[in-house]
Scaffold this motif. Sequence first.
Motif, PDB file in Angstrom:
ATOM      1  N   GLN A  96      68.756   2.098  -1.160  1.00 32.67           N
ATOM      2  CA  GLN A  96      70.468   0.952  -0.411  1.00 32.67           C
ATOM      3  C   GLN A  96      71.334   1.287  -0.629  1.00 32.67           C
ATOM      4  OE1 GLN A  96      68.307  -2.272  -1.291  1.00 32.67           O
ATOM      5  NE2 GLN A  96      70.430  -4.112   0.565  1.00 32.67           N
ATOM      6  N   ASN A  97      71.844   1.691  -1.502  1.00 38.38           N
ATOM      7  CA  ASN A  97      73.235   1.300  -1.773  1.00 38.38           C
ATOM      8  C   ASN A  97      73.655   2.445  -1.710  1.00 38.38           C
ATOM      9  OD1 ASN A  97      75.285   3.215  -4.445  1.00 38.38           O
ATOM     10  ND2 ASN A  97      75.655   1.136  -4.493  1.00 38.38           N
ATOM     11  N   PHE A  98      72.382   4.172  -1.621  1.00 41.90           N
ATOM     12  CA  PHE A  98      73.198   5.232  -0.677  1.00 41.90           C
ATOM     13  C   PHE A  98      73.812   5.716  -0.052  1.00 41.90           C
ATOM     14  CE2 PHE A  98      71.866  10.458  -1.102  1.00 41.90           C
ATOM     15  CZ  PHE A  98      73.324  10.775  -0.704  1.00 41.90           C
ATOM     16  N   ALA A  99      72.982   4.352   1.113  1.00 37.84           N
ATOM     17  CA  ALA A  99      72.635   4.793   2.406  1.00 37.84           C
ATOM     18  C   ALA A  99      73.941   3.377   3.368  1.00 37.84           C
ATOM     19  CB  ALA A  99      71.774   4.054   2.735  1.00 37.84           C
ATOM     20  N   ASN A 100      74.438   2.600   2.274  1.00 43.09           N
ATOM     21  CA  ASN A 100      74.984   1.378   2.364  1.00 43.09           C
ATOM     22  C   ASN A 100      76.793   2.522   2.471  1.00 43.09           C
ATOM     23  OD1 ASN A 100      72.995   0.305   3.608  1.00 43.09           O
ATOM     24  ND2 ASN A 100      73.698  -1.474   1.745  1.00 43.09           N
ATOM     25  N   SER A 101      77.017   2.679   1.100  1.00 39.33           N
ATOM     26  CA  SER A 101      78.009   3.437   0.876  1.00 39.33           C
ATOM     27  C   SER A 101      78.801   4.470   1.618  1.00 39.33           C
ATOM     28  CB  SER A 101      77.396   4.094  -0.654  1.00 39.33           C
ATOM     29  OG  SER A 101      77.501   3.057  -1.058  1.00 39.33           O
ATOM     30  N   VAL A 102      77.084   5.620   2.610  1.00 41.60           N
ATOM     31  CA  VAL A 102      77.931   6.443   3.295  1.00 41.60           C
ATOM     32  C   VAL A 102      78.158   5.662   4.518  1.00 41.60           C
ATOM     33  CG1 VAL A 102      76.926   8.429   4.226  1.00 41.60           C
ATOM     34  CG2 VAL A 102      76.129   8.001   2.476  1.00 41.60           C
ATOM     35  N   ALA A 103      77.845   4.590   5.140  1.00 37.83           N
ATOM     36  CA  ALA A 103      77.635   3.810   6.312  1.00 37.83           C
ATOM     37  C   ALA A 103      79.433   3.230   6.041  1.00 37.83           C
ATOM     38  CB  ALA A 103      77.024   2.652   6.225  1.00 37.83           C
ATOM     39  N   ILE A 104      79.558   2.738   5.549  1.00 37.77           N
ATOM     40  CA  ILE A 104      80.927   2.205   4.362  1.00 37.77           C
ATOM     41  C   ILE A 104      82.197   2.983   5.197  1.00 37.77           C
ATOM     42  CG2 ILE A 104      83.076   0.967   3.226  1.00 37.77           C
ATOM     43  CD1 ILE A 104      79.805  -1.072   2.493  1.00 37.77           C
ATOM     44  N   LEU A 105      82.038   4.492   4.174  1.00 37.32           N
ATOM     45  CA  LEU A 105      83.153   5.259   3.970  1.00 37.32           C
ATOM     46  C   LEU A 105      82.766   6.237   5.787  1.00 37.32           C
ATOM     47  CD1 LEU A 105      81.343   7.172   1.030  1.00 37.32           C
ATOM     48  CD2 LEU A 105      83.207   6.713   1.367  1.00 37.32           C
ATOM     49  N   ASP A 106      81.632   6.586   6.288  1.00 39.77           N
ATOM     50  CA  ASP A 106      81.535   7.083   8.101  1.00 39.77           C
ATOM     51  C   ASP A 106      82.809   6.189   8.343  1.00 39.77           C
ATOM     52  OD1 ASP A 106      80.814   9.239   9.498  1.00 39.77           O
ATOM     53  OD2 ASP A 106      79.937   7.165  10.544  1.00 39.77           O
ATOM     54  N   ALA A 107      82.379   5.092   8.779  1.00 40.84           N
ATOM     55  CA  ALA A 107      83.659   3.878   9.352  1.00 40.84           C
ATOM     56  C   ALA A 107      84.912   3.773   8.955  1.00 40.84           C
ATOM     57  CB  ALA A 107      82.632   2.186   8.914  1.00 40.84           C
ATOM     58  N   LYS A 108      84.913   4.343   7.423  1.00 39.04           N
ATOM     59  CA  LYS A 108      86.620   4.770   7.833  1.00 39.04           C
ATOM     60  C   LYS A 108      87.451   5.400   8.164  1.00 39.04           C
ATOM     61  CE  LYS A 108      86.352   1.433   3.465  1.00 39.04           C
ATOM     62  NZ  LYS A 108      86.396   1.571   2.141  1.00 39.04           N
ATOM     63  N   VAL A 109      86.439   6.661   7.922  1.00 40.59           N
ATOM     64  CA  VAL A 109      86.298   7.928   8.945  1.00 40.59           C
ATOM     65  C   VAL A 109      86.601   8.109  10.168  1.00 40.59           C
ATOM     66  CG1 VAL A 109      86.299  10.246   8.337  1.00 40.59           C
ATOM     67  CG2 VAL A 109      85.477   8.990   6.667  1.00 40.59           C
ATOM     68  N   ARG A 110      85.887   7.198  11.335  1.00 43.92           N
ATOM     69  CA  ARG A 110      85.762   6.880  12.417  1.00 43.92           C
ATOM     70  C   ARG A 110      87.644   6.197  13.034  1.00 43.92           C
ATOM     71  NH1 ARG A 110      81.044   8.689  14.884  1.00 43.92           N
ATOM     72  NH2 ARG A 110      79.804   9.330  13.405  1.00 43.92           N
ATOM     73  N   ALA A 111      87.215   5.379  12.185  1.00 41.67           N
ATOM     74  CA  ALA A 111      88.643   4.359  12.601  1.00 41.67           C
ATOM     75  C   ALA A 111      89.671   5.018  12.009  1.00 41.67           C
ATOM     76  CB  ALA A 111      88.790   3.571  11.199  1.00 41.67           C
ATOM     77  N   LYS A 112      89.848   6.572  10.909  1.00 41.10           N
ATOM     78  CA  LYS A 112      91.199   6.665  11.294  1.00 41.10           C
ATOM     79  C   LYS A 112      91.271   8.160  12.760  1.00 41.10           C
ATOM     80  CE  LYS A 112      92.441   6.596   6.339  1.00 41.10           C
ATOM     81  NZ  LYS A 112      92.041   6.940   5.117  1.00 41.10           N
ATOM     82  N   SER A 113      90.001   8.509  12.541  1.00 39.74           N
ATOM     83  CA  SER A 113      89.910   9.529  13.306  1.00 39.74           C
ATOM     84  C   SER A 113      88.434   9.472  14.501  1.00 39.74           C
ATOM     85  CB  SER A 113      89.803  11.011  13.057  1.00 39.74           C
ATOM     86  OG  SER A 113      89.022  12.455  13.707  1.00 39.74           O
ATOM     87  N   PRO A 114      88.088   9.191  15.729  1.00 34.42           N
ATOM     88  CA  PRO A 114      87.314   8.687  16.335  1.00 34.42           C
ATOM     89  C   PRO A 114      86.092   9.679  16.567  1.00 34.42           C
ATOM     90  CG  PRO A 114      88.678   7.427  17.050  1.00 34.42           C
ATOM     91  CD  PRO A 114      89.721   7.927  16.127  1.00 34.42           C
ATOM     92  N   SER A 115      85.270   9.609  16.659  1.00 38.46           N
ATOM     93  CA  SER A 115      84.122  11.035  16.715  1.00 38.46           C
ATOM     94  C   SER A 115      82.940  10.511  17.738  1.00 38.46           C
ATOM     95  CB  SER A 115      83.737  11.432  15.408  1.00 38.46           C
ATOM     96  OG  SER A 115      82.850  12.643  15.431  1.00 38.46           O
ATOM     97  N   ASP A 116      82.561  12.008  18.279  1.00 34.99           N
ATOM     98  CA  ASP A 116      81.556  11.868  19.108  1.00 34.99           C
ATOM     99  C   ASP A 116      79.875  11.623  18.697  1.00 34.99           C
ATOM    100  OD1 ASP A 116      83.060  11.184  21.583  1.00 34.99           O
ATOM    101  OD2 ASP A 116      82.825  13.384  22.164  1.00 34.99           O
ATOM    102  N   ASN A 117      80.098  12.401  17.301  1.00 33.88           N
ATOM    103  CA  ASN A 117      78.834  11.848  16.423  1.00 33.88           C
ATOM    104  C   ASN A 117      78.319  11.102  15.976  1.00 33.88           C
ATOM    105  OD1 ASN A 117      77.162  13.683  14.901  1.00 33.88           O
ATOM    106  ND2 ASN A 117      78.463  14.303  13.110  1.00 33.88           N
ATOM    107  N   TRP A 118      77.488  11.037  16.403  1.00 32.31           N
ATOM    108  CA  TRP A 118      76.609   9.760  15.595  1.00 32.31           C
ATOM    109  C   TRP A 118      77.273   9.136  14.480  1.00 32.31           C
ATOM    110  CZ3 TRP A 118      73.743   7.938  18.926  1.00 32.31           C
ATOM    111  CH2 TRP A 118      72.441   9.046  20.044  1.00 32.31           C
ATOM    112  N   ALA A 119      76.896   7.957  14.422  1.00 30.89           N
ATOM    113  CA  ALA A 119      77.593   6.910  13.483  1.00 30.89           C
ATOM    114  C   ALA A 119      76.766   6.784  11.783  1.00 30.89           C
ATOM    115  CB  ALA A 119      77.988   5.747  13.588  1.00 30.89           C
TER     116      ALA A 119
END
Length: 255
Positions: A148-171
């Motif tokens: 659970q921690n693994f998935a949620n941590s990756v989702a948060i980190l991924d969202a931060k990356v996308r906020a700086k550099s939008p991507s067409d990849n799946w979130a």
Amino acid sequence: MQIKKISSILSSSFLIGIIALANTASADTTLWIVRHGKTMLNTTDRVQGFADAPLTQAGIDVAKKTALGLEKVSMNSAYSSDSGRSIETANILLTKQAPTLILKLDPRLREFNFGTYEGDLNETMWTDIAKSQGLTLKEWFDAGISVQNFANSVAILDAKVRAKSPSDNWAAEDYTQITARLKASLEEIVAQSEENGGGNILIVSHGLSIAAMVNIFDTQSDLKAGSIKNASVTKISFKDGIYKVEAVSDLSFAQ
């Protein structure tokens, strides 16, 4: 004579009640959930969620062993995620089952989606998660990696990356999204099994997703990342509306 008629009516009513009860009783269903065999991306230690790679020869060989181990378990139906590695494994397992068995694909059985980390080195993702929690990589590993921690941590980190550099990849998915799709898939599979009289169901899925399945149906469980081994069997039964985890990451079928 009147007493005999009443007795006959009561006997008939009793039998009808028993038949009705039998018809409404839940049929027993057993889910035999197998993790796919080892892949090329497993071997090169890269992130593999929605990203995919074929089985290595070692992965093929161990899947064949599990197929032999499950040969005496007559499967009534078979399901797999739509990822290639899962399908490849399922097809190997089905070589030891009835030739009429048709493999059904369900994308809800996929591995966790890691977003921008897909295909990257695992160590890069792990280090970023540890750093985000104020830990060294060793400290993070030593604490045990909750799925659970693994998935949620990756989702948060991924969202931060996308906020700086939008991507067409799946979130990347968070744990709530992941468990919702997995639970919906398994409940639908079980419902269909119940309609067909129950029995043994083969499901081929992925390491973290199988760990999450166990955690969903066993509230006392808190399986960590890495708990489910390649080509291992996890067994979950369903009887009278109750799920029971019977075995987790059982490798005896691959011996």
